[in-house]
Design a protein around this motif. Structure first.
Motif, mmCIF file in Angstrom:
data_model
loop_
_atom_site.group_PDB
_atom_site.id
_atom_site.type_symbol
_atom_site.label_atom_id
_atom_site.label_comp_id
_atom_site.label_asym_id
_atom_site.label_seq_id
_atom_site.Cartn_x
_atom_site.Cartn_y
_atom_site.Cartn_z
ATOM 1 N N ASP A 1 0.838 -1.192 0.000
ATOM 2 C CA ASP A 1 0.000 0.000 0.000
ATOM 3 C C ASP A 1 0.874 1.244 0.000
ATOM 4 O O ASP A 1 1.531 1.552 0.990
ATOM 5 C CB ASP A 1 -0.921 -0.010 1.212
ATOM 6 C CG ASP A 1 -1.903 1.141 1.207
ATOM 7 O OD1 ASP A 1 -1.963 1.885 0.203
ATOM 8 O OD2 ASP A 1 -2.613 1.316 2.205
ATOM 9 N N ILE B 1 -0.534 4.217 -1.215
ATOM 10 C CA ILE B 1 -1.475 5.304 -1.439
ATOM 11 C C ILE B 1 -1.204 6.485 -0.513
ATOM 12 O O ILE B 1 -1.252 7.633 -0.936
ATOM 13 C CB ILE B 1 -2.937 4.807 -1.297
ATOM 14 C CG1 ILE B 1 -3.223 3.687 -2.302
ATOM 15 C CG2 ILE B 1 -3.930 5.957 -1.458
ATOM 16 C CD1 ILE B 1 -2.966 4.039 -3.761
ATOM 17 N N ASP B 2 -0.901 6.228 0.743
ATOM 18 C CA ASP B 2 -0.683 7.314 1.700
ATOM 19 C C ASP B 2 0.786 7.550 2.031
ATOM 20 O O ASP B 2 1.108 8.322 2.933
ATOM 21 C CB ASP B 2 -1.452 7.024 2.994
ATOM 22 C CG ASP B 2 -2.952 7.013 2.767
ATOM 23 O OD1 ASP B 2 -3.438 7.842 1.983
ATOM 24 O OD2 ASP B 2 -3.629 6.162 3.373
ATOM 25 N N HIS C 1 -0.177 13.770 -11.330
ATOM 26 C CA HIS C 1 -1.131 12.659 -11.306
ATOM 27 C C HIS C 1 -2.201 12.878 -10.241
ATOM 28 O O HIS C 1 -3.367 12.583 -10.465
ATOM 29 C CB HIS C 1 -0.419 11.328 -11.056
ATOM 30 C CG HIS C 1 0.127 10.713 -12.284
ATOM 31 N ND1 HIS C 1 1.299 11.123 -12.862
ATOM 32 C CD2 HIS C 1 -0.344 9.708 -13.063
ATOM 33 C CE1 HIS C 1 1.531 10.398 -13.937
ATOM 34 N NE2 HIS C 1 0.559 9.540 -14.086
ATOM 35 N N GLU C 2 -1.792 13.364 -9.092
ATOM 36 C CA GLU C 2 -2.734 13.558 -7.995
ATOM 37 C C GLU C 2 -3.719 14.699 -8.258
ATOM 38 O O GLU C 2 -4.776 14.751 -7.642
ATOM 39 C CB GLU C 2 -1.982 13.804 -6.691
ATOM 40 C CG GLU C 2 -1.261 12.574 -6.198
ATOM 41 C CD GLU C 2 -0.388 12.814 -4.993
ATOM 42 O OE1 GLU C 2 -0.074 13.997 -4.688
ATOM 43 O OE2 GLU C 2 0.002 11.826 -4.352
ATOM 44 N N TYR D 1 -6.600 9.902 -12.181
ATOM 45 C CA TYR D 1 -5.235 9.392 -12.123
ATOM 46 C C TYR D 1 -4.633 9.480 -10.718
ATOM 47 O O TYR D 1 -3.462 9.177 -10.530
ATOM 48 C CB TYR D 1 -4.326 10.169 -13.077
ATOM 49 C CG TYR D 1 -4.770 10.132 -14.499
ATOM 50 C CD1 TYR D 1 -4.821 8.937 -15.195
ATOM 51 C CD2 TYR D 1 -5.148 11.291 -15.161
ATOM 52 C CE1 TYR D 1 -5.242 8.890 -16.515
ATOM 53 C CE2 TYR D 1 -5.561 11.254 -16.481
ATOM 54 C CZ TYR D 1 -5.615 10.049 -17.155
ATOM 55 O OH TYR D 1 -6.025 10.012 -18.447
ATOM 56 N N ALA D 2 -5.416 9.890 -9.747
ATOM 57 C CA ALA D 2 -4.901 10.224 -8.417
ATOM 58 C C ALA D 2 -4.050 9.126 -7.791
ATOM 59 O O ALA D 2 -3.017 9.405 -7.193
ATOM 60 C CB ALA D 2 -6.043 10.601 -7.489
ATOM 61 N N THR D 3 -4.442 7.881 -7.920
ATOM 62 C CA THR D 3 -3.687 6.800 -7.289
ATOM 63 C C THR D 3 -3.001 5.890 -8.302
ATOM 64 O O THR D 3 -2.284 4.970 -7.913
ATOM 65 C CB THR D 3 -4.605 5.947 -6.397
ATOM 66 O OG1 THR D 3 -5.650 5.396 -7.201
ATOM 67 C CG2 THR D 3 -5.191 6.767 -5.265
ATOM 68 N N ARG E 1 0.933 5.629 -8.064
ATOM 69 C CA ARG E 1 1.323 4.931 -6.837
ATOM 70 C C ARG E 1 1.069 3.429 -6.965
ATOM 71 O O ARG E 1 1.874 2.621 -6.523
ATOM 72 C CB ARG E 1 0.577 5.497 -5.641
ATOM 73 C CG ARG E 1 1.064 6.893 -5.264
ATOM 74 C CD ARG E 1 0.211 7.518 -4.171
ATOM 75 N NE ARG E 1 0.688 8.829 -3.825
ATOM 76 C CZ ARG E 1 1.548 9.092 -2.846
ATOM 77 N NH1 ARG E 1 2.016 8.118 -2.108
ATOM 78 N NH2 ARG E 1 1.925 10.325 -2.588
ATOM 79 N N ARG E 2 -0.044 3.053 -7.577
ATOM 80 C CA ARG E 2 -0.333 1.626 -7.777
ATOM 81 C C ARG E 2 0.646 0.997 -8.767
ATOM 82 O O ARG E 2 1.061 -0.149 -8.595
ATOM 83 C CB ARG E 2 -1.767 1.444 -8.246
ATOM 84 C CG ARG E 2 -2.769 1.698 -7.142
ATOM 85 C CD ARG E 2 -4.175 1.325 -7.553
ATOM 86 N NE ARG E 2 -5.066 1.524 -6.438
ATOM 87 C CZ ARG E 2 -6.231 2.132 -6.521
ATOM 88 N NH1 ARG E 2 -6.657 2.566 -7.686
ATOM 89 N NH2 ARG E 2 -6.984 2.277 -5.459
#
Length: 103
Positions: free
Chosen positions: A8, A10-11, A64-65, A70-72, A75-76
């Protein structure tokens, strides 16, 4: 190919995400050189690794954010690649591995 759940990210702070990116790029680069040259020495100056600078990486992440669709995604993608190359994402994100770009 990564099997099982992806790490993870994401954060994760951008600086830690950058360290995951760097380690993934180094492993990918080494894998590609091995695939191209096998046991032969790599010619000097050929196929040097040129990762993005931290500033450029931060700009890409922020870009991207800024778009909800495309926000995550970035990161993925980094999480998938890191898992495929066996990068210890948890150690990087929990700060047990120091970052190389810290002052």
């Amino acid at each position: 190919m990564a099997f099982g759940p992806l790490p993870d990210l994401i954060d994760a702070p951008v600086e830690r995400l950058y360290e995951v990116y760097l380690q993934t790029m180094e492993r990918d680069h080494a894998f590609r050189l091995q695939a191209i040259y096998g046991d032969q020495p790599v010619p000097e100056g050929f196929h040097e690794l040129h990762p993005m600078s931290l500033d450029d990486f931060v700009k890409r992440v922020r870009n991207h954010e800024s778009a909800p669709q495309y926000a995550t995604g970035l990161r993925r993608q980094i999480a998938r690649q890191a898992a495929a190359y066996g990068v210890d994402v948890n150690a990087i994100v929990t700060k047990t591995i120091p970052t190389r770009h810290a002052a």
